[in-house]
Design a protein around this motif. Structure first.
Motif, PDB file in Angstrom:
ATOM      1  N   MET A   1       0.931  -1.211  -0.146  1.00 40.24           N
ATOM      2  CA  MET A   1       0.141   0.051  -0.409  1.00 40.24           C
ATOM      3  C   MET A   1       1.326   1.403   0.467  1.00 40.24           C
ATOM      4  O   MET A   1       1.666   1.516   0.517  1.00 40.24           O
ATOM      5  CB  MET A   1      -1.125   0.044   1.160  1.00 40.24           C
ATOM      6  N   ASN A   2      -0.145   2.436  -0.421  1.00 34.53           N
ATOM      7  CA  ASN A   2       1.274   3.789  -0.221  1.00 34.53           C
ATOM      8  C   ASN A   2       1.181   3.996   1.243  1.00 34.53           C
ATOM      9  O   ASN A   2       1.058   3.621   1.777  1.00 34.53           O
ATOM     10  CB  ASN A   2       0.091   4.751  -1.254  1.00 34.53           C
ATOM     11  N   ASN A   5      -0.987   5.170   4.071  1.00 33.03           N
ATOM     12  CA  ASN A   5      -2.375   4.326   4.414  1.00 33.03           C
ATOM     13  C   ASN A   5      -3.410   4.312   3.855  1.00 33.03           C
ATOM     14  O   ASN A   5      -4.801   3.991   4.927  1.00 33.03           O
ATOM     15  CB  ASN A   5      -1.939   4.459   5.788  1.00 33.03           C
ATOM     16  N   ASP A  61      -4.343   2.883  -6.445  1.00 35.06           N
ATOM     17  CA  ASP A  61      -3.878   1.615  -6.423  1.00 35.06           C
ATOM     18  C   ASP A  61      -4.858   0.315  -6.993  1.00 35.06           C
ATOM     19  O   ASP A  61      -4.758  -0.248  -7.242  1.00 35.06           O
ATOM     20  CB  ASP A  61      -3.925   1.703  -4.982  1.00 35.06           C
ATOM     21  N   TRP A 136      -9.036  -4.711  -0.464  1.00 40.75           N
ATOM     22  CA  TRP A 136      -7.927  -4.063  -1.176  1.00 40.75           C
ATOM     23  C   TRP A 136      -6.492  -3.001   0.231  1.00 40.75           C
ATOM     24  O   TRP A 136      -5.346  -2.811  -0.877  1.00 40.75           O
ATOM     25  CB  TRP A 136      -8.411  -2.845  -1.257  1.00 40.75           C
ATOM     26  N   THR A 137      -7.038  -2.923   1.735  1.00 38.60           N
ATOM     27  CA  THR A 137      -5.921  -2.607   2.121  1.00 38.60           C
ATOM     28  C   THR A 137      -5.321  -3.284   2.894  1.00 38.60           C
ATOM     29  O   THR A 137      -4.641  -3.075   3.272  1.00 38.60           O
ATOM     30  CB  THR A 137      -6.952  -1.290   3.105  1.00 38.60           C
ATOM     31  N   ASN A 138      -6.318  -4.567   3.223  1.00 42.72           N
ATOM     32  CA  ASN A 138      -5.199  -5.032   4.610  1.00 42.72           C
ATOM     33  C   ASN A 138      -4.836  -6.499   4.066  1.00 42.72           C
ATOM     34  O   ASN A 138      -4.542  -7.125   4.576  1.00 42.72           O
ATOM     35  CB  ASN A 138      -6.613  -5.551   5.147  1.00 42.72           C
ATOM     36  N   VAL A 140      -4.426  -8.043   0.411  1.00 43.46           N
ATOM     37  CA  VAL A 140      -3.916  -8.524  -0.858  1.00 43.46           C
ATOM     38  C   VAL A 140      -2.551  -7.161  -0.585  1.00 43.46           C
ATOM     39  O   VAL A 140      -2.746  -6.058  -0.404  1.00 43.46           O
ATOM     40  CB  VAL A 140      -4.473  -8.135  -2.491  1.00 43.46           C
ATOM     41  N   ARG A 141      -1.599  -7.917  -1.593  1.00 40.89           N
ATOM     42  CA  ARG A 141      -0.612  -6.300  -1.599  1.00 40.89           C
ATOM     43  C   ARG A 141      -0.127  -6.316  -3.056  1.00 40.89           C
ATOM     44  O   ARG A 141      -0.070  -7.245  -3.984  1.00 40.89           O
ATOM     45  CB  ARG A 141       0.750  -7.507  -1.437  1.00 40.89           C
ATOM     46  N   LEU A 142      -0.691  -4.953  -3.300  1.00 43.48           N
ATOM     47  CA  LEU A 142      -0.449  -4.419  -4.071  1.00 43.48           C
ATOM     48  C   LEU A 142       1.364  -3.866  -4.562  1.00 43.48           C
ATOM     49  O   LEU A 142       1.637  -3.153  -3.838  1.00 43.48           O
ATOM     50  CB  LEU A 142      -1.371  -2.551  -4.355  1.00 43.48           C
ATOM     51  N   PRO A 143       1.435  -3.484  -5.831  1.00 43.39           N
ATOM     52  CA  PRO A 143       2.355  -3.287  -6.242  1.00 43.39           C
ATOM     53  C   PRO A 143       2.008  -1.329  -6.381  1.00 43.39           C
ATOM     54  O   PRO A 143       1.172  -0.962  -6.182  1.00 43.39           O
ATOM     55  CB  PRO A 143       2.615  -3.295  -8.240  1.00 43.39           C
ATOM     56  N   ASP A 144       3.792  -0.713  -5.682  1.00 45.34           N
ATOM     57  CA  ASP A 144       3.629   0.378  -6.254  1.00 45.34           C
ATOM     58  C   ASP A 144       3.689   1.038  -7.689  1.00 45.34           C
ATOM     59  O   ASP A 144       4.988   1.271  -8.774  1.00 45.34           O
ATOM     60  CB  ASP A 144       4.470   0.725  -5.407  1.00 45.34           C
TER      61      ASP A 144
END
Length: 146
Positions: A1-2, A5, A61, A136-138, A140-144
């Motif tokens: 996440m960015n 947060n 995101d 989507w915040t807690n 999964v892991r998202l690319p920057d």
């Protein structure tokens, strides 16, 4: 996440009432997001490419995408973004009133990260927003994407 947060979300939705409901649902569900809204796929690409008035916007995101819009609809947008060498990895979740099997299959065949039918009830919409935010915040892991 960015770093803030907050999940940065681009909502691509032509109906102002639906866009307002999405914003309200995230606020009521106390989802930590930074929500940006554009009315169609043409504006979404201008946003994502940081053109014109969008020169200083953050890269989202997550994209929440309506299917039925003027100029460039969600189906066209989804096909185009997944062919873009820079933008193709951005997760796009279809958020639509359509529950047609054709739309569901077409969305996933064009690499949508999810397909959600918009709830009619406001309370259901708030619960949905909370679930989207939590996932989507807690989870999964998202690319920057800068």
């Amino acid at each position: 996440m960015n770093q803030t947060n907050k999940l940065k979300v681009l909502l691509v939705e032509d109906e102002p009432a639906d866009a307002h409901l999405v914003r309200l649902a995230f606020e009521e569900g106390q989802v930590p997001i930074e929500l940006h809204h554009v009315p169609d796929g043409v504006e979404a690409f201008a946003f994502l490419r940081r053109e014109g008035v969008y020169a200083d916007v953050p890269m989202p995101d997550l994209i929440l995408l309506d299917l039925n819009m003027p100029r460039m609809d969600g189906r066209q947008f989804l096909k185009k973004i997944k062919l873009d060498a820079v933008l193709h990895s951005l997760p796009v979740v279809v958020l639509t009133t359509s529950d047609a099997e054709r739309d569901l299959l077409d969305s996933y065949q064009h690499f949508a990260a999810g397909f959600i039918v918009k709830p009619v009830d406001v309370e259901d919409f708030i619960r949905l927003a909370g679930g989207i935010g939590d996932y989507w915040t807690n989870i999964v892991r998202l690319p920057d994407h800068k």
